[in-house]
Structure formats: C-alpha cells, structure tokens
Design an enzyme around this catalytic site. Structure first.
Site, mmCIF file in Angstrom:
data_model
loop_
_atom_site.group_PDB
_atom_site.id
_atom_site.type_symbol
_atom_site.label_atom_id
_atom_site.label_comp_id
_atom_site.label_asym_id
_atom_site.label_seq_id
_atom_site.Cartn_x
_atom_site.Cartn_y
_atom_site.Cartn_z
ATOM 1 N N ASN A 145 -2.878 16.769 -11.442
ATOM 2 C CA ASN A 145 -3.439 16.645 -10.097
ATOM 3 C C ASN A 145 -3.277 17.922 -9.284
ATOM 4 O O ASN A 145 -4.163 18.284 -8.504
ATOM 5 C CB ASN A 145 -2.810 15.455 -9.363
ATOM 6 C CG ASN A 145 -3.319 14.128 -9.894
ATOM 7 O OD1 ASN A 145 -4.415 14.046 -10.414
ATOM 8 N ND2 ASN A 145 -2.507 13.086 -9.777
ATOM 9 N N HIS B 150 -4.654 12.459 -4.118
ATOM 10 C CA HIS B 150 -4.334 11.078 -4.475
ATOM 11 C C HIS B 150 -5.492 10.145 -4.089
ATOM 12 O O HIS B 150 -5.843 9.231 -4.853
ATOM 13 C CB HIS B 150 -3.045 10.645 -3.763
ATOM 14 C CG HIS B 150 -2.469 9.370 -4.279
ATOM 15 N ND1 HIS B 150 -1.701 9.309 -5.421
ATOM 16 C CD2 HIS B 150 -2.555 8.101 -3.827
ATOM 17 C CE1 HIS B 150 -1.339 8.059 -5.643
ATOM 18 N NE2 HIS B 150 -1.836 7.295 -4.685
ATOM 19 N N SER C 59 1.162 14.575 -16.480
ATOM 20 C CA SER C 59 0.793 13.719 -15.362
ATOM 21 C C SER C 59 1.504 12.377 -15.461
ATOM 22 O O SER C 59 1.788 11.899 -16.562
ATOM 23 C CB SER C 59 -0.725 13.496 -15.335
ATOM 24 O OG SER C 59 -1.117 12.858 -14.131
ATOM 25 N N PRO D 179 1.292 8.526 -15.335
ATOM 26 C CA PRO D 179 0.284 7.460 -15.433
ATOM 27 C C PRO D 179 0.277 6.628 -14.151
ATOM 28 O O PRO D 179 1.330 6.285 -13.618
ATOM 29 C CB PRO D 179 0.744 6.633 -16.640
ATOM 30 C CG PRO D 179 1.598 7.568 -17.439
ATOM 31 C CD PRO D 179 2.266 8.462 -16.446
ATOM 32 N N ASP E 290 8.118 9.948 -12.942
ATOM 33 C CA ASP E 290 8.343 10.329 -11.549
ATOM 34 C C ASP E 290 9.665 9.717 -11.102
ATOM 35 O O ASP E 290 9.841 8.495 -11.147
ATOM 36 C CB ASP E 290 7.189 9.807 -10.685
ATOM 37 C CG ASP E 290 7.274 10.278 -9.238
ATOM 38 O OD1 ASP E 290 8.382 10.631 -8.779
ATOM 39 O OD2 ASP E 290 6.232 10.288 -8.558
ATOM 40 N N GLY F 159 9.120 14.907 -9.985
ATOM 41 C CA GLY F 159 9.177 14.141 -8.747
ATOM 42 C C GLY F 159 10.260 14.680 -7.826
ATOM 43 O O GLY F 159 10.946 15.657 -8.140
ATOM 44 N N HIS G 77 12.477 18.818 -15.133
ATOM 45 C CA HIS G 77 12.627 19.588 -13.904
ATOM 46 C C HIS G 77 14.107 19.578 -13.536
ATOM 47 O O HIS G 77 14.718 18.513 -13.422
ATOM 48 C CB HIS G 77 11.836 18.952 -12.761
ATOM 49 C CG HIS G 77 10.364 19.214 -12.817
ATOM 50 N ND1 HIS G 77 9.584 18.848 -13.889
ATOM 51 C CD2 HIS G 77 9.527 19.804 -11.911
ATOM 52 C CE1 HIS G 77 8.324 19.203 -13.639
ATOM 53 N NE2 HIS G 77 8.266 19.784 -12.451
ATOM 54 N N GLU H 188 15.907 22.304 -8.852
ATOM 55 C CA GLU H 188 14.897 22.706 -7.864
ATOM 56 C C GLU H 188 15.495 22.779 -6.467
ATOM 57 O O GLU H 188 14.960 23.446 -5.586
ATOM 58 C CB GLU H 188 13.739 21.708 -7.859
ATOM 59 C CG GLU H 188 12.966 21.650 -9.155
ATOM 60 C CD GLU H 188 11.931 20.540 -9.129
ATOM 61 O OE1 GLU H 188 10.801 20.815 -8.711
ATOM 62 O OE2 GLU H 188 12.271 19.401 -9.506
#
Length: 351
Positions: A23, A69, A101, A103, A143, A176, A203, A206
């Site tokens: 996205n 979104h 991505s 789902p 996420d 996320g 990730h 961060e």
C-alpha cells in the site's frame, strides 16, 4: 548509443527491493486512477497532498495511508494496484522484488483476507505472463496492532499459500506500530512460521530503548531486520546486540528516505547505513514505500552514493550482494547473479 538515449547509471543498475509495503508503494498516478473510480469518497481535497511528491512532509506521508486505505477496499483494486506497483518497480530497473502486505478483509465489498492474498498473487502471475522483466515474491505481514491471535491466523493463511503458490509466498513480515503490543506476544507465531519453512523479516528498533524486546526478536533469530534504527551503540543500542547481529550475519533492510521523512534519523549523512556499511555488515537499500515517501530504488542508491561518498563500483557491489539476502531459493539467486554479470559490462562502458 547517443548521450540522450543513455539510461542514468542508477536506473540502469540492476537492483533488488526487499522492503516494500504494497500500500505504501502505490504511486500518485495509481491513486488518481482510483480516485476517479470513487467520486463518492470526496477525496479531491487531498489531491494537493497526493501530488506533492518529494516535497510531501512527515505528517502528509502518514495522512496518505488513510487515503490509500479508503481506495483499496476491494479485490479488483488490490489486483490493480499490485500490477501497477510491480510494473513501476520494473521500470526503475528492479529485477527482483519482495512485496509485503497485511491481508485485509472488507465486509462492504466481500473481500476476505484469503481473496486479498489471491488478488496479489494473481497480479504477480499476470505480470510474469506479460513478460514484465522482474521476479516478484510475496511476504504476508503480521500487523502488531492485531495482536497474537490475529498473528497466528495470518501464519495459518501464509502456510496455505506457502504450499499452494508455487514459490510465490516466501516469508512473513512483522510490522506495524512498534509502540503497541510486546515482542513476547509474537514470538510463538513467528516460531510457527519458521517451522513451516517461511523466512522471517522483522521490523526492529524503529523506536529507542526497547532492548528487552530486541533481544527476544534476536533469539528467533530473524532472517532479515527491517530498519534497525536504534540497534547500534551510537543510537542508544548496545555492543552486545551488535555482536549478536554480526555473529549471525543478519542482513539489515535500510530505508534512507523513509527514515529521514519519518524523522527517526537526523539526515541522510547521519543515517545508520554508514555504521553498518563501514562494519562490512550485510546491508540492502530499500524504499519502505516508494509511493508514500516519493522515492524509488534508483534514488535510494543515488542518495547513498552522494551521502556516503561511495564509488560506482561500491554501488554495484552493494546491489550485487543484495542478491544474497533474498528469500527465494538458491537457484533463483544463481540466475540473478548471472543476470547482474551479463549487464555489468554495458553499465560501466556507458561513460
């Protein structure tokens, strides 16, 4: 070839992209196509922000996600944006792409999480049938905001497609908001994914001062680290964490423009790329989201070259070594290395 016809070095350079959220990779051109199809959403007042491109500021980058979104709420639109994103990466000289991505389901359009993934995979297959010059694979994202139960559901879905997608689904991503949910809630789902045979991109770091969480993730360990902004001692991390990462040779996905625009690093020249690159550690340059952050992989290489005084030969090697860190099998890596070496003479004979 005349000077006018030459493709700039960084665009002609064959490249790998391993950290591209679907996205966030949607271009303003694709967004405008979607907006025309959805006049009832009344998104016209956001058009100025959408068209700002590289001048888009931090707050506007994240405002873009809300618009995206709204625009991608059906199987048809997921299919369309995936095809556009793949073709745009190919046009930028990316030869191997791993999209990721989460789902998503949307009751109003009857889109399920399964049909969402099917739409992405069908777009990948169609691009291959149309001979788009790029090899594309897919990672299902967990996420953090969904919590551990949804995470395990995503692992089950990934397992289904890992078996049935003929090698297109290669791994899982954990992403996320890093401020929600604790790492301990995702260790079991990530272990389950690893046991299935899926690769793990996590990730990490961060935001600062979450050493306990980082140690948990490194205990997996992940196959690649996303961002890793605060892991090294100069950014508040620790030598112990760095030693673990170095010992296990865990590649780090580095997103220069995203981090600068997201204000997690002070500047391009102050980016942690330099720390890891100077250590000789596996690094791969990525966009994070070429649409939202108004960049592309060629631009990221160009920025790295100018910000860290790299030579064209070093830029080539950075791209070539990135092949080592992909989640596709060894035969794919071997084919990509051959492709890179075929293209190398023409690239360096341009000037």
């Amino acid at each position: 070839m005349s000077t006018e016809m030459r493709i700039p070095f960084h665009q002609a350079l064959p490249k790998v992209e391993l950290h591209a959220h679907l996205n966030a990779s949607i271009s303003s051109i694709t967004m405008e196509k979607l907006i025309l199809q959805k006049p009832h959403l009344n998104i016209q007042h956001n058009m100025t922000m959408i068209r700002k491109g590289q001048t888009r500021i931090f707050e506007e980058c994240f405002e873009m996600f809300k618009v995206i979104h709204q625009l991608t709420d059906s199987v048809e639109h997921i299919f369309m944006v995936t095809k556009d994103v793949i073709k745009e990466f190919a046009a930028d000289g990316v030869k191997y792409l791993e999209l990721r991505s989460t789902p998503r389901e949307e009751k109003s359009t009857a889109m399920t999480k399964k049909s969402y993934v099917e739409a992405v995979l069908e777009a990948i297959r169609q691009c291959k049938q149309e001979d788009v010059d790029i090899d594309v694979r897919f990672l299902l994202s967990i996420d953090r905001r969904g919590g551990p139960t949804v995470a395990m559901e995503t692992v089950k879905l990934a397992e289904e497609f890992f078996i049935s997608s003929d090698g297109l689904v290669v791994g899982m991503d954990l992403s996320g908001d890093p401020a929600v949910e604790h790492a301990k809630n995702f260790i079991a789902p990530l272990h389950a994914a690893r046991n299935i045979g899926l690769k793990l991109a996590v990730h990490m770091a961060e935001i600062p001062n979450k050493h306990e969480e980082w140690e948990m993730f490194l205990g997996l360990p992940p196959d690649r680290i996303g961002h890793g902004t605060f892991l090294h001692p100069e950014a508040g991390g620790s030598d112990q964490l760095v030693d673990i990462i170095k010992k296990r040779q865990i590649p780090i996905e580095l997103c220069l423009t995203s981090n600068v625009k997201g204000q997690t690093v002070p500047s391009y020249s102050g980016h942690h790329f330099q720390y890891w690159y100077n250590c000789g550690h596996p690094c791969v340059l990525c966009t994070d989201g070429k649409g939202v952050f108004a960049t592309n992989v060629s631009q990221e290489y160009q920025i790295a070259e100018s910000s860290f005084s790299l030579s064209k030969a070093q830029i080539w090697e950075l791209s070539y070594q990135s092949i080592n860190y992909i989640f596709a099998p060894e035969n794919v890596k071997s084919d990509l290395r051959s492709h890179w070496n075929d293209l190398k003479p023409g690239l360096f004979n341009q000037s």
